[in-house]
Write a protein that holds these residues in place. Structure first.
Motif, mmCIF file in Angstrom:
data_model
loop_
_atom_site.group_PDB
_atom_site.id
_atom_site.type_symbol
_atom_site.label_atom_id
_atom_site.label_comp_id
_atom_site.label_asym_id
_atom_site.label_seq_id
_atom_site.Cartn_x
_atom_site.Cartn_y
_atom_site.Cartn_z
ATOM 1 N N SER A 91 0.830 -1.202 0.000
ATOM 2 C CA SER A 91 0.000 0.000 0.000
ATOM 3 C C SER A 91 0.865 1.254 0.000
ATOM 4 C CB SER A 91 -0.929 0.009 1.216
ATOM 5 O OG SER A 91 -0.162 0.020 2.418
ATOM 6 N N ALA A 92 0.263 2.380 -0.370
ATOM 7 C CA ALA A 92 1.000 3.646 -0.483
ATOM 8 C C ALA A 92 1.660 4.047 0.834
ATOM 9 C CB ALA A 92 0.061 4.748 -0.965
ATOM 10 N N ASP A 93 1.035 3.692 1.961
ATOM 11 C CA ASP A 93 1.614 4.059 3.254
ATOM 12 C C ASP A 93 2.657 3.043 3.743
ATOM 13 O OD1 ASP A 93 0.116 1.883 4.049
ATOM 14 O OD2 ASP A 93 -1.326 3.041 5.237
ATOM 15 N N GLY A 94 2.898 1.966 2.955
ATOM 16 C CA GLY A 94 3.901 0.981 3.303
ATOM 17 C C GLY A 94 3.517 0.013 4.397
ATOM 18 N N ARG A 95 2.280 0.074 4.862
ATOM 19 C CA ARG A 95 1.871 -0.717 6.027
ATOM 20 C C ARG A 95 1.181 -2.027 5.676
ATOM 21 N NH1 ARG A 95 -1.974 3.030 9.149
ATOM 22 N NH2 ARG A 95 -2.166 1.122 10.424
ATOM 23 N N HIS A 96 0.673 -2.161 4.464
ATOM 24 C CA HIS A 96 -0.140 -3.323 4.129
ATOM 25 C C HIS A 96 0.381 -3.982 2.854
ATOM 26 C CE1 HIS A 96 -2.791 -0.348 6.192
ATOM 27 N NE2 HIS A 96 -3.004 -1.410 6.961
ATOM 28 N N GLN A 97 0.482 -5.308 2.894
ATOM 29 C CA GLN A 97 0.995 -6.048 1.752
ATOM 30 C C GLN A 97 0.048 -7.184 1.385
ATOM 31 O OE1 GLN A 97 4.981 -6.804 3.490
ATOM 32 N NE2 GLN A 97 5.782 -5.780 1.681
ATOM 33 N N VAL A 98 0.115 -7.560 0.115
ATOM 34 C CA VAL A 98 -0.625 -8.712 -0.377
ATOM 35 C C VAL A 98 0.289 -9.479 -1.333
ATOM 36 C CG1 VAL A 98 -1.683 -7.289 -2.185
ATOM 37 C CG2 VAL A 98 -2.673 -9.528 -1.634
ATOM 38 N N ALA A 99 0.301 -10.792 -1.214
ATOM 39 C CA ALA A 99 1.110 -11.661 -2.065
ATOM 40 C C ALA A 99 0.180 -12.415 -3.008
ATOM 41 C CB ALA A 99 1.908 -12.637 -1.214
ATOM 42 N N PHE A 100 0.355 -12.203 -4.304
ATOM 43 C CA PHE A 100 -0.452 -12.926 -5.278
ATOM 44 C C PHE A 100 0.128 -14.322 -5.487
ATOM 45 C CE2 PHE A 100 -1.319 -8.473 -6.094
ATOM 46 C CZ PHE A 100 -2.702 -8.479 -6.108
ATOM 47 N N ALA A 101 -0.687 -15.247 -5.957
ATOM 48 C CA ALA A 101 -0.299 -16.647 -5.997
ATOM 49 C C ALA A 101 -0.829 -17.320 -7.251
ATOM 50 C CB ALA A 101 -0.839 -17.371 -4.756
ATOM 51 N N ASP A 102 -0.115 -18.358 -7.689
ATOM 52 C CA ASP A 102 -0.592 -19.142 -8.831
ATOM 53 C C ASP A 102 -0.104 -20.580 -8.728
ATOM 54 O OD1 ASP A 102 2.013 -19.513 -10.254
ATOM 55 O OD2 ASP A 102 1.898 -17.353 -10.538
ATOM 56 N N GLU A 103 -0.765 -21.432 -9.468
ATOM 57 C CA GLU A 103 -0.390 -22.842 -9.611
ATOM 58 C C GLU A 103 -0.082 -23.089 -11.080
ATOM 59 O OE1 GLU A 103 -2.127 -27.327 -8.626
ATOM 60 O OE2 GLU A 103 -3.312 -25.543 -8.200
ATOM 61 N N THR A 104 1.066 -23.705 -11.353
ATOM 62 C CA THR A 104 1.525 -23.861 -12.732
ATOM 63 C C THR A 104 1.923 -25.301 -13.014
ATOM 64 O OG1 THR A 104 2.368 -21.587 -12.740
ATOM 65 C CG2 THR A 104 3.174 -23.053 -14.466
ATOM 66 N N LYS A 105 1.531 -25.776 -14.192
ATOM 67 C CA LYS A 105 1.999 -27.066 -14.702
ATOM 68 C C LYS A 105 2.669 -26.799 -16.050
ATOM 69 C CE LYS A 105 -1.597 -29.755 -12.384
ATOM 70 N NZ LYS A 105 -2.706 -30.728 -12.531
ATOM 71 N N VAL A 106 3.887 -27.323 -16.204
ATOM 72 C CA VAL A 106 4.671 -27.071 -17.413
ATOM 73 C C VAL A 106 5.166 -28.389 -17.976
ATOM 74 C CG1 VAL A 106 6.723 -25.956 -18.377
ATOM 75 C CG2 VAL A 106 5.431 -24.816 -16.570
#
Length: 244
Positions: free
Chosen positions: A53-68
């Protein structure tokens, strides 16, 4: 979901002797002594990317599942599914649940994305110590080596002899600490080593199968103040002749 780093005991010792001992007793992986046109990998990744977030206080980690599925000439197929985002703490979760766009907050129900892989000059995986040392970027230190080990296991189906040599290379890299038995994010038992990169306020953690020496997971997280992870588990590796 609130993201929690892998837990391990506070006791730590230099990892070299333990890694060499593991290398000396490796058993075959399920794929050893098998062949196929494609190298298959099934992975889940969290924290790629991380949004703050702009204030540096909040984070979110995006996630995925992959088959190659990838052949020696680089061709094949990749199938990617978006997973639920994760957060370092409840406060971040509450903030991003209010502020993320609906498609980002809850992955689309349209199903996985299938992408054909174009031709690529995919160099064979070396098995000799000098070339492995170069491939793993040992001259750049343990932090770089951790990342490259994760890349190698996510790209190649690594035979037992080479798995053992990778462990011996790691044993000679200064800074790795032995953490003993841990449980990865997929619930599998493994043994872990860590490297604390104080210059960049980060820790790398590698989890290996205690019998075959395969890499199970790689975690990179900030040491303080918010321990948000970039985390990958390798759920499957195999040789196969089919795209499925």
């Amino acid at each position: 979901m609130v993201l929690v780093p892998v837990a391990y005991g506070s006791a730590a010792r230099e990892a070299g002797s333990q890694l060499r001992a593991l290398a000396s007793r490796l058993a075959d992986a399920e794929y050893d002594n098998r062949t196929g046109r494609y190298m298959y990998h099934h992975t889940k990744t969290w924290g790629d990317p991380v949004m703050t977030s702009a204030d540096g206080r909040h984070q979110v980690a995006f996630a995925d599942e992959t088959k190659v599925w990838q052949a020696a000439d680089g061709t094949g197929e990749q199938v990617t599914s978006q997973l639920e985002p994760q957060y370092p703490d409840q406060d971040s979760r509450d903030y991003w649940q209010r502020n993320l766009k609906p498609k980002a907050a809850a992955p689309a129900a349209s199903g996985p994305a299938r992408v054909p892989l174009p031709p690529l000059d995919l160099a064979p995986l070396p098995s000799e110590r000098t070339r492995l040392t170069e491939l793993l970027k040992v001259r750049f230190g343990a932090g770089a080596v951790s990342k490259e080990v994760s890349t190698v296991y996510g790209r190649y189906v690594v035979p037992r002899r080479t798995r053992a040599e990778i462990l011996r290379v790691l044993a000679d890299v200064p800074g790795f600490r032995w953490r003993g038995q841990v449980t990865d994010r997929a619930g599998r038992k493994g043994v872990a080593i860590t490297f604390d990169d104080r210059d960049h306020n980060a820790q790398s953690l590698l989890i290996f199968d205690p019998y075959t020496g395969e890499l199970l997971a790689h975690e990179r997280l900030t040491l303080s103040p918010v321990r948000i992870s970039a985390y990958q588990v390798i759920l499957g590796a195999a040789w196969t002749d089919r795209l499925n």
